[in-house]
Every structure is written in C-alpha cells, then in structure tokens.
Motif scaffolding. Structure first.
Motif, PDB file in Angstrom:
ATOM      1  N   GLU A  21       0.740  -1.364  -0.102  1.00  0.00           N
ATOM      2  CA  GLU A  21      -0.326   0.067   0.049  1.00  0.00           C
ATOM      3  C   GLU A  21       0.772   1.350  -0.107  1.00  0.00           C
ATOM      4  O   GLU A  21       0.271   2.309  -0.479  1.00  0.00           O
ATOM      5  N   LEU A  22       1.966   1.076   0.330  1.00  0.00           N
ATOM      6  CA  LEU A  22       3.065   2.296   0.340  1.00  0.00           C
ATOM      7  C   LEU A  22       4.279   2.230  -0.512  1.00  0.00           C
ATOM      8  O   LEU A  22       5.118   1.465  -0.500  1.00  0.00           O
ATOM      9  N   ALA A  23       4.083   2.795  -1.927  1.00  0.00           N
ATOM     10  CA  ALA A  23       4.696   2.403  -3.016  1.00  0.00           C
ATOM     11  C   ALA A  23       6.206   2.576  -2.544  1.00  0.00           C
ATOM     12  O   ALA A  23       6.833   3.535  -1.819  1.00  0.00           O
ATOM     13  N   GLY A  24       7.132   1.594  -2.812  1.00  0.00           N
ATOM     14  CA  GLY A  24       8.619   1.437  -2.494  1.00  0.00           C
ATOM     15  C   GLY A  24       8.937   1.241  -1.222  1.00  0.00           C
ATOM     16  O   GLY A  24      10.181   1.314  -0.929  1.00  0.00           O
ATOM     17  N   ARG A  41       9.683   0.400  11.508  1.00  0.00           N
ATOM     18  CA  ARG A  41      10.300   1.640  11.550  1.00  0.00           C
ATOM     19  C   ARG A  41      10.364   2.253  10.141  1.00  0.00           C
ATOM     20  O   ARG A  41      10.215   3.443   9.762  1.00  0.00           O
ATOM     21  N   ILE A  42      10.366   1.630   8.908  1.00  0.00           N
ATOM     22  CA  ILE A  42      10.259   1.967   7.669  1.00  0.00           C
ATOM     23  C   ILE A  42       9.039   2.545   7.463  1.00  0.00           C
ATOM     24  O   ILE A  42       8.894   3.437   6.691  1.00  0.00           O
ATOM     25  N   ILE A  43       8.216   1.876   7.735  1.00  0.00           N
ATOM     26  CA  ILE A  43       6.572   2.469   7.596  1.00  0.00           C
ATOM     27  C   ILE A  43       6.451   3.843   8.128  1.00  0.00           C
ATOM     28  O   ILE A  43       6.093   4.610   7.581  1.00  0.00           O
ATOM     29  N   GLN A  44       6.902   4.073   9.320  1.00  0.00           N
ATOM     30  CA  GLN A  44       6.943   5.347   9.997  1.00  0.00           C
ATOM     31  C   GLN A  44       7.555   6.065   9.190  1.00  0.00           C
ATOM     32  O   GLN A  44       7.372   7.565   8.960  1.00  0.00           O
ATOM     33  N   GLU A  45       8.789   5.998   8.702  1.00  0.00           N
ATOM     34  CA  GLU A  45       9.787   6.871   8.033  1.00  0.00           C
ATOM     35  C   GLU A  45       9.205   7.385   6.651  1.00  0.00           C
ATOM     36  O   GLU A  45       9.100   8.271   6.203  1.00  0.00           O
ATOM     37  N   TRP A  46       8.318   6.244   6.085  1.00  0.00           N
ATOM     38  CA  TRP A  46       7.844   6.591   4.589  1.00  0.00           C
ATOM     39  C   TRP A  46       6.741   7.662   5.033  1.00  0.00           C
ATOM     40  O   TRP A  46       6.558   8.356   4.216  1.00  0.00           O
ATOM     41  N   ILE A  47       5.834   7.338   6.002  1.00  0.00           N
ATOM     42  CA  ILE A  47       4.754   8.275   6.221  1.00  0.00           C
ATOM     43  C   ILE A  47       5.545   9.538   6.767  1.00  0.00           C
ATOM     44  O   ILE A  47       4.840  10.689   6.298  1.00  0.00           O
ATOM     45  N   ASP A  48       6.363   9.644   7.499  1.00  0.00           N
ATOM     46  CA  ASP A  48       6.742  11.112   7.803  1.00  0.00           C
ATOM     47  C   ASP A  48       7.526  11.652   6.687  1.00  0.00           C
ATOM     48  O   ASP A  48       7.218  12.950   6.457  1.00  0.00           O
ATOM     49  N   THR A  49       8.127  10.913   5.800  1.00  0.00           N
ATOM     50  CA  THR A  49       8.553  11.854   4.287  1.00  0.00           C
ATOM     51  C   THR A  49       7.360  12.332   3.663  1.00  0.00           C
ATOM     52  O   THR A  49       7.489  13.149   2.955  1.00  0.00           O
ATOM     53  N   ALA A  50       6.314  11.330   3.471  1.00  0.00           N
ATOM     54  CA  ALA A  50       5.215  11.582   2.734  1.00  0.00           C
ATOM     55  C   ALA A  50       4.678  13.130   3.156  1.00  0.00           C
ATOM     56  O   ALA A  50       4.025  13.995   2.511  1.00  0.00           O
ATOM     57  N   LYS A  51       4.677  13.083   4.640  1.00  0.00           N
ATOM     58  CA  LYS A  51       3.790  14.225   5.219  1.00  0.00           C
ATOM     59  C   LYS A  51       4.742  15.636   4.965  1.00  0.00           C
ATOM     60  O   LYS A  51       4.164  16.511   4.625  1.00  0.00           O
ATOM     61  N   MET A  52       5.834  15.446   4.999  1.00  0.00           N
ATOM     62  CA  MET A  52       6.976  16.457   4.758  1.00  0.00           C
ATOM     63  C   MET A  52       7.072  17.071   3.351  1.00  0.00           C
ATOM     64  O   MET A  52       7.081  18.113   2.956  1.00  0.00           O
ATOM     65  N   LEU A  53       6.750  16.015   2.326  1.00  0.00           N
ATOM     66  CA  LEU A  53       6.764  16.566   0.847  1.00  0.00           C
ATOM     67  C   LEU A  53       5.207  16.836   0.503  1.00  0.00           C
ATOM     68  O   LEU A  53       4.809  17.107  -0.499  1.00  0.00           O
ATOM     69  N   GLY A  54       4.283  16.806   1.657  1.00  0.00           N
ATOM     70  CA  GLY A  54       2.835  17.134   1.235  1.00  0.00           C
ATOM     71  C   GLY A  54       2.165  15.997   0.391  1.00  0.00           C
ATOM     72  O   GLY A  54       1.236  16.333  -0.430  1.00  0.00           O
ATOM     73  N   ARG A  55       2.690  14.807   0.474  1.00  0.00           N
ATOM     74  CA  ARG A  55       2.121  13.670  -0.314  1.00  0.00           C
ATOM     75  C   ARG A  55       0.947  13.169   0.362  1.00  0.00           C
ATOM     76  O   ARG A  55       0.719  13.014   1.418  1.00  0.00           O
ATOM     77  N   GLU A  56       0.066  12.584  -0.606  1.00  0.00           N
ATOM     78  CA  GLU A  56      -1.093  11.614   0.273  1.00  0.00           C
ATOM     79  C   GLU A  56      -0.700  10.307   0.745  1.00  0.00           C
ATOM     80  O   GLU A  56       0.252   9.773   0.346  1.00  0.00           O
ATOM     81  N   ILE A  57      -1.253  10.182   2.089  1.00  0.00           N
ATOM     82  CA  ILE A  57      -0.631   8.905   2.735  1.00  0.00           C
ATOM     83  C   ILE A  57      -1.960   8.075   2.574  1.00  0.00           C
ATOM     84  O   ILE A  57      -3.010   8.513   3.177  1.00  0.00           O
ATOM     85  N   PRO A  58      -1.940   6.833   1.886  1.00  0.00           N
ATOM     86  CA  PRO A  58      -3.028   5.918   1.867  1.00  0.00           C
ATOM     87  C   PRO A  58      -3.433   5.523   3.319  1.00  0.00           C
ATOM     88  O   PRO A  58      -2.692   5.315   4.163  1.00  0.00           O
ATOM     89  N   GLU A  59      -4.616   5.399   3.412  1.00  0.00           N
ATOM     90  CA  GLU A  59      -5.340   4.774   4.673  1.00  0.00           C
ATOM     91  C   GLU A  59      -4.786   2.927   4.632  1.00  0.00           C
ATOM     92  O   GLU A  59      -5.020   2.546   3.322  1.00  0.00           O
ATOM     93  N   PRO A  60      -4.486   2.576   5.530  1.00  0.00           N
ATOM     94  CA  PRO A  60      -4.402   1.038   5.639  1.00  0.00           C
ATOM     95  C   PRO A  60      -5.346   0.142   5.176  1.00  0.00           C
ATOM     96  O   PRO A  60      -6.599   0.602   5.883  1.00  0.00           O
TER      97      PRO A  60
END
Length: 67
Positions: A21-24, A41-60
């Motif tokens: 659900e989280l590309a890459g 840890r990687i999932i949380q880092e992915w979400i944090d980066t997406a927020k920082m970049l203003g990208r949409e975060i898919p709901e699980p």
C-alpha cells in the motif's frame, strides 16, 4: 495496520518485507522477525517523509478490511 508481504530473497540472502500500500516501502533483515521489526520503522519513515513532502498517505486497507 498496513498489509505486509514477507519472503526470503535468494539473491540478497535475507528476509524482505514489502508494504504494497506504500509505494517503494520495504525492509529487510537476517531473520523474518528482524525484517518485520524493521518494517515498523520503515513504515513510519515513509509516512513522515510523505507528510514532509505534502504527499497523500493511503489509509491502511489490509487484506481483511472487509471480513
């Protein structure tokens, strides 16, 4: 919780966890348990980066969302 797919990579000689659900988004480890732990840890880092970049975060959705 995001769905995770775990498999043994013969090429990399380690366990790999992919979060479809989280590309890459993927993690690895010497054991299946370590790979799953690292994926937290990687999932949380992915979400944090997406927020920082203003990208949409898919709901699980997960495999059993409609069970």
């Amino acid at each position: 919780m995001y769905e995770r797919v775990i498999y043994w990579s013969k090429e990399d000689k380690c366990w790999v966890v992919v979060v479809p659900e989280l590309a890459g988004c993927q993690a690895d480890g010497e054991t299946a348990q370590e790979a799953l732990h690292n994926s937290d840890r990687i999932i949380q880092e992915w979400i944090d980066t997406a927020k920082m970049l203003g990208r949409e975060i898919p709901e699980p959705v997960g495999r059993y969302a409609f069970a």
